[in-house]
Design a protein around this motif. Sequence first.
Motif, PDB file in Angstrom:
ATOM      1  N   GLY A  86     -12.654   3.126   2.626  1.00 25.90           N
ATOM      2  CA  GLY A  86     -12.437   3.094   1.187  1.00 25.90           C
ATOM      3  C   GLY A  86     -11.145   2.385   0.853  1.00 25.90           C
ATOM      4  N   MET A  87     -10.951   2.162  -0.413  1.00 27.76           N
ATOM      5  CA  MET A  87      -9.743   1.511  -0.906  1.00 27.76           C
ATOM      6  C   MET A  87      -8.510   2.346  -0.575  1.00 27.76           C
ATOM      7  N   MET A  88      -7.380   1.673  -0.504  1.00 23.67           N
ATOM      8  CA  MET A  88      -6.114   2.392  -0.397  1.00 23.67           C
ATOM      9  C   MET A  88      -6.019   3.351  -1.577  1.00 23.67           C
ATOM     10  N   GLY A  89      -5.416   4.504  -1.346  1.00 21.81           N
ATOM     11  CA  GLY A  89      -5.219   5.454  -2.426  1.00 21.81           C
ATOM     12  C   GLY A  89      -6.402   6.348  -2.739  1.00 21.81           C
ATOM     13  N   THR A  90      -7.448   6.276  -1.935  1.00 21.10           N
ATOM     14  CA  THR A  90      -8.608   7.144  -2.187  1.00 21.10           C
ATOM     15  C   THR A  90      -8.501   8.472  -1.434  1.00 21.10           C
ATOM     16  N   GLY A  91      -7.524   8.591  -0.537  1.00 20.64           N
ATOM     17  CA  GLY A  91      -7.287   9.856   0.157  1.00 20.64           C
ATOM     18  C   GLY A  91      -7.720   9.893   1.602  1.00 20.64           C
ATOM     19  N   LYS A  92      -7.975   8.746   2.202  1.00 25.74           N
ATOM     20  CA  LYS A  92      -8.504   8.715   3.574  1.00 25.74           C
ATOM     21  C   LYS A  92      -7.607   9.447   4.570  1.00 25.74           C
ATOM     22  N   GLU A 123      -2.021 -12.059   7.660  1.00 21.00           N
ATOM     23  CA  GLU A 123      -3.121 -11.112   7.493  1.00 21.00           C
ATOM     24  C   GLU A 123      -4.196 -11.283   8.558  1.00 21.00           C
ATOM     25  N   THR A 124      -4.494 -12.520   8.946  1.00 18.25           N
ATOM     26  CA  THR A 124      -5.536 -12.746   9.951  1.00 18.25           C
ATOM     27  C   THR A 124      -5.162 -12.076  11.270  1.00 18.25           C
ATOM     28  N   TYR A 125      -3.903 -12.209  11.674  1.00 21.81           N
ATOM     29  CA  TYR A 125      -3.445 -11.555  12.904  1.00 21.81           C
ATOM     30  C   TYR A 125      -3.619 -10.044  12.783  1.00 21.81           C
ATOM     31  N   PHE A 126      -3.209  -9.485  11.632  1.00 20.07           N
ATOM     32  CA  PHE A 126      -3.365  -8.047  11.422  1.00 20.07           C
ATOM     33  C   PHE A 126      -4.832  -7.640  11.494  1.00 20.07           C
ATOM     34  N   ARG A 127      -5.719  -8.383  10.843  1.00 18.35           N
ATOM     35  CA  ARG A 127      -7.148  -8.039  10.840  1.00 18.35           C
ATOM     36  C   ARG A 127      -7.726  -8.107  12.256  1.00 18.35           C
ATOM     37  N   ASP A 128      -7.264  -9.056  13.054  1.00 10.93           N
ATOM     38  CA  ASP A 128      -7.699  -9.121  14.458  1.00 10.93           C
ATOM     39  C   ASP A 128      -7.242  -7.884  15.226  1.00 10.93           C
ATOM     40  N   ALA A 129      -5.984  -7.507  15.041  1.00 13.14           N
ATOM     41  CA  ALA A 129      -5.439  -6.315  15.715  1.00 13.14           C
ATOM     42  C   ALA A 129      -6.175  -5.061  15.253  1.00 13.14           C
ATOM     43  N   GLY A 144      -8.074   0.112   4.287  1.00  8.37           N
ATOM     44  CA  GLY A 144      -9.019  -0.251   3.240  1.00  8.37           C
ATOM     45  C   GLY A 144      -9.775  -1.542   3.496  1.00  8.37           C
ATOM     46  N   GLY A 145      -9.147  -2.478   4.203  1.00  6.52           N
ATOM     47  CA  GLY A 145      -9.769  -3.778   4.426  1.00  6.52           C
ATOM     48  C   GLY A 145     -10.582  -3.899   5.694  1.00  6.52           C
ATOM     49  N   VAL A 146     -10.714  -2.816   6.435  1.00  3.61           N
ATOM     50  CA  VAL A 146     -11.462  -2.874   7.696  1.00  3.61           C
ATOM     51  C   VAL A 146     -12.904  -3.331   7.471  1.00  3.61           C
ATOM     52  N   VAL A 147     -13.413  -3.088   6.276  1.00  9.73           N
ATOM     53  CA  VAL A 147     -14.805  -3.443   5.952  1.00  9.73           C
ATOM     54  C   VAL A 147     -14.995  -4.927   5.657  1.00  9.73           C
ATOM     55  N   LEU A 148     -13.928  -5.688   5.662  1.00 10.46           N
ATOM     56  CA  LEU A 148     -14.029  -7.120   5.349  1.00 10.46           C
ATOM     57  C   LEU A 148     -14.721  -7.915   6.446  1.00 10.46           C
ATOM     58  N   ARG A 149     -14.817  -7.324   7.613  1.00  8.54           N
ATOM     59  CA  ARG A 149     -15.504  -7.980   8.736  1.00  8.54           C
ATOM     60  C   ARG A 149     -16.782  -7.212   9.040  1.00  8.54           C
ATOM     61  N   SER A 150     -17.898  -7.922   8.993  1.00 11.68           N
ATOM     62  CA  SER A 150     -19.188  -7.255   9.211  1.00 11.68           C
ATOM     63  C   SER A 150     -19.287  -6.640  10.603  1.00 11.68           C
ATOM     64  N   ASP A 151     -18.634  -7.242  11.599  1.00  7.93           N
ATOM     65  CA  ASP A 151     -18.637  -6.655  12.948  1.00  7.93           C
ATOM     66  C   ASP A 151     -18.020  -5.263  12.932  1.00  7.93           C
ATOM     67  N   ALA A 172     -18.625  -3.821  -0.350  1.00  4.33           N
ATOM     68  CA  ALA A 172     -18.262  -3.729   1.070  1.00  4.33           C
ATOM     69  C   ALA A 172     -18.382  -2.327   1.653  1.00  4.33           C
ATOM     70  N   TYR A 173     -18.348  -1.309   0.823  1.00  2.00           N
ATOM     71  CA  TYR A 173     -18.383   0.067   1.320  1.00  2.00           C
ATOM     72  C   TYR A 173     -19.787   0.686   1.250  1.00  2.00           C
ATOM     73  N   ARG A 174     -20.761  -0.080   0.803  1.00  2.21           N
ATOM     74  CA  ARG A 174     -22.109   0.458   0.563  1.00  2.21           C
ATOM     75  C   ARG A 174     -22.862   0.861   1.826  1.00  2.21           C
ATOM     76  N   PHE A 175     -22.419   0.416   2.979  1.00  2.99           N
ATOM     77  CA  PHE A 175     -23.121   0.753   4.218  1.00  2.99           C
ATOM     78  C   PHE A 175     -22.849   2.192   4.662  1.00  2.99           C
ATOM     79  N   ALA A 176     -21.912   2.856   3.999  1.00  5.29           N
ATOM     80  CA  ALA A 176     -21.543   4.227   4.379  1.00  5.29           C
ATOM     81  C   ALA A 176     -22.744   5.159   4.302  1.00  5.29           C
ATOM     82  N   HIS A 177     -22.729   6.155   5.172  1.00  2.00           N
ATOM     83  CA  HIS A 177     -23.787   7.165   5.185  1.00  2.00           C
ATOM     84  C   HIS A 177     -23.655   8.143   4.014  1.00  2.00           C
ATOM     85  N   TYR A 178     -22.424   8.296   3.521  1.00  4.28           N
ATOM     86  CA  TYR A 178     -22.143   9.258   2.456  1.00  4.28           C
ATOM     87  C   TYR A 178     -20.942   8.741   1.669  1.00  4.28           C
TER      88      TYR A 178
END
Length: 169
Positions: free
Chosen positions: A11-17, A56-62, A82-89, A141-147
Motif C-alpha cells: 500500500g501507499m506510504m502512510g497507510t499503516g503497513k 531510485e532504480t538502484y533502490f528498486r533493484d535492492a 509503497g513502491g514495491v508494486v511498481l515491478r510486476s515480478d 497497482a495494488y489490485r492483485f492483493a488477496h484482501y
Amino acid sequence: MSKSNNIILIGMMGTGKSTVADMLARELGYRLIDVDAAVEKEEGCTIPELFTGKGETYFRDAESRMLCSVLEKKSQVIATGGGVVLRSDNCDVMSNNGWVVALTADPAVIVERVSACDNRPLLAGNAEERIKTIMEERKDAYRFAHYTVDTTELSAAEVTRLILVHYRV
C-alpha cells in the motif's frame, strides 16, 4: 496459497503497513520483516541516502532482491515499501509466497500521517501534490492483493483485527 506462509502488507506510504505488521507479527508469533529497514541494513545507509547517492532504480533493484530473499522463508509478516508494486515480478513473487493485504487510505489522511516525516524521498517538494500524483500513478497497482482494508477511519488495532479475521478463515 497456504495461509501458513506469510502475510505481506502492501500500500501507499502512510497507510499503516509498518504499525499493523508489528501488531500482526506479535499476535501470530510470526517474524516481522520491514523490507525498507532490511534494505537499509544491507546497504548500510538510509533510503533517502540511497535515492540521493545511487538513484531510485538502484533502490528498486535492492528492494526487489531483498523481497525475493525474505520470501524464501515462512511464517512472517512483511511490511513492504509503497513502491514495491511498481515491478510486476515483485507482485508475482508476493502473490506466490504469501497472503497479500493492501492497505489504503484517503489522500488527505495520508498527507496528515506522513507530513512530519522527513525520510520519504518521493515526497520532496509539495507532499500533498506528490501523494495525489503517486496515488493516481499507482491506482491499479495494488489490485492483485488477496484482501484490501481501507485504514482511513480505523485504528491500527482495528485494521489488525480485520486482517486476522480474514486470515484465520
